[in-house]
Design a protein around this motif. Structure first.
Motif, PDB file in Angstrom:
ATOM      1  N   THR A  12      -6.301   4.369   2.021  1.00 16.76           N
ATOM      2  CA  THR A  12      -5.345   3.435   1.430  1.00 16.76           C
ATOM      3  C   THR A  12      -5.755   2.044   1.924  1.00 16.76           C
ATOM      4  O   THR A  12      -6.608   1.930   2.818  1.00 16.76           O
ATOM      5  CB  THR A  12      -3.903   3.749   1.871  1.00 16.76           C
ATOM      6  N   VAL A  67      -1.103  11.751  -3.432  1.00 18.22           N
ATOM      7  CA  VAL A  67      -1.630  10.408  -3.702  1.00 18.22           C
ATOM      8  C   VAL A  67      -0.842   9.786  -4.841  1.00 18.22           C
ATOM      9  O   VAL A  67      -0.392  10.472  -5.749  1.00 18.22           O
ATOM     10  CB  VAL A  67      -3.138  10.424  -4.042  1.00 18.22           C
ATOM     11  N   GLY A  70      -4.978   6.628  -8.042  1.00 15.90           N
ATOM     12  CA  GLY A  70      -6.131   6.172  -7.279  1.00 15.90           C
ATOM     13  C   GLY A  70      -7.433   6.413  -8.022  1.00 15.90           C
ATOM     14  O   GLY A  70      -7.444   6.851  -9.171  1.00 15.90           O
ATOM     15  N   CYS A  84      -6.673   4.961  -2.847  1.00 20.06           N
ATOM     16  CA  CYS A  84      -5.358   4.942  -3.487  1.00 20.06           C
ATOM     17  C   CYS A  84      -4.438   4.003  -2.738  1.00 20.06           C
ATOM     18  O   CYS A  84      -4.743   3.572  -1.637  1.00 20.06           O
ATOM     19  CB  CYS A  84      -4.779   6.357  -3.532  1.00 20.06           C
ATOM     20  N   ARG A  85      -3.304   3.672  -3.360  1.00 23.58           N
ATOM     21  CA  ARG A  85      -2.340   2.780  -2.709  1.00 23.58           C
ATOM     22  C   ARG A  85      -1.590   3.475  -1.594  1.00 23.58           C
ATOM     23  O   ARG A  85      -1.343   2.912  -0.547  1.00 23.58           O
ATOM     24  CB  ARG A  85      -1.330   2.246  -3.723  1.00 23.58           C
ATOM     25  N   GLU A  86      -1.166   4.706  -1.862  1.00 25.44           N
ATOM     26  CA  GLU A  86      -0.401   5.452  -0.867  1.00 25.44           C
ATOM     27  C   GLU A  86      -0.894   6.885  -0.834  1.00 25.44           C
ATOM     28  O   GLU A  86      -1.251   7.453  -1.870  1.00 25.44           O
ATOM     29  CB  GLU A  86       1.082   5.457  -1.219  1.00 25.44           C
ATOM     30  N   ALA A  87      -0.880   7.470   0.364  1.00 26.75           N
ATOM     31  CA  ALA A  87      -1.291   8.863   0.525  1.00 26.75           C
ATOM     32  C   ALA A  87      -0.535   9.460   1.711  1.00 26.75           C
ATOM     33  O   ALA A  87      -0.343   8.799   2.727  1.00 26.75           O
ATOM     34  CB  ALA A  87      -2.794   8.953   0.755  1.00 26.75           C
TER      35      ALA A  87
END
Length: 153
Positions: A12, A67, A70, A84-87
């Protein structure tokens, strides 16, 4: 002879969530649906949908990572990278589901607080403008006498 395992990295902007972890196989999901990656896979790049990336370590251990969309690249037949932005990583789907729900609830609460604060600041700005329009203040700090009151003098 066993194939060389995949080298998996999930990152991220703020963290390296999975850093060069060995994976015997991997499943992910893009717009076209779910797909699998095994050692020796052809090079490619795809946009992941918000989903759970699943992989099996060479010892048979299953791992999961939720995820928020992404980009996934496969290169050299063994390197898999996800940006990805968030995981959120987990060892079981049940715990991962609870953690994702908790994080999502916290995000929704933060978004609600931001909306409330935005409305509060907007209302405060409107009140300040109305106050100024009713009684303008001159540059020297004295209040300007409205024209109607001045005529009455």
């Amino acid at each position: 002879m066993a194939a060389t395992p995949l080298d998996l990295t999930i990152a991220t902007p703020l963290d390296m969530v999975v850093n060069h972890e060995a994976a015997g196989s991997l499943r992910a999901e893009d717009e076209s649906g779910s797909f699998g990656i095994r050692p020796g896979h052809a090079d490619f790049i795809t946009m992941l949908a918000p989903s759970v990336v699943r992989w099996v370590a060479p010892d048979g251990t299953r791992r999961y990572c939720a995820v928020d969309g992404g980009v996934m690249t496969v290169s050299g037949g063994r390197t898999v990278a996800v940006a990805c932005r968030e995981a959120i990583v987990g060892d079981s789907l049940e715990r991962l589901e609870r953690e994702v729900a908790r994080v999502r609830a916290a995000q929704l609460d933060a978004e609600r607080r931001v909306r409330v604060e935005t409305v509060r600041l907007h209302a405060q700005a409107v009140r300040q403008m109305l106050r100024y329009l009713r009684h303008p203040v001159m540059p020297d700090g004295d209040e300007e006498i409205p024209a109607a009151q001045e005529r009455g003098r």
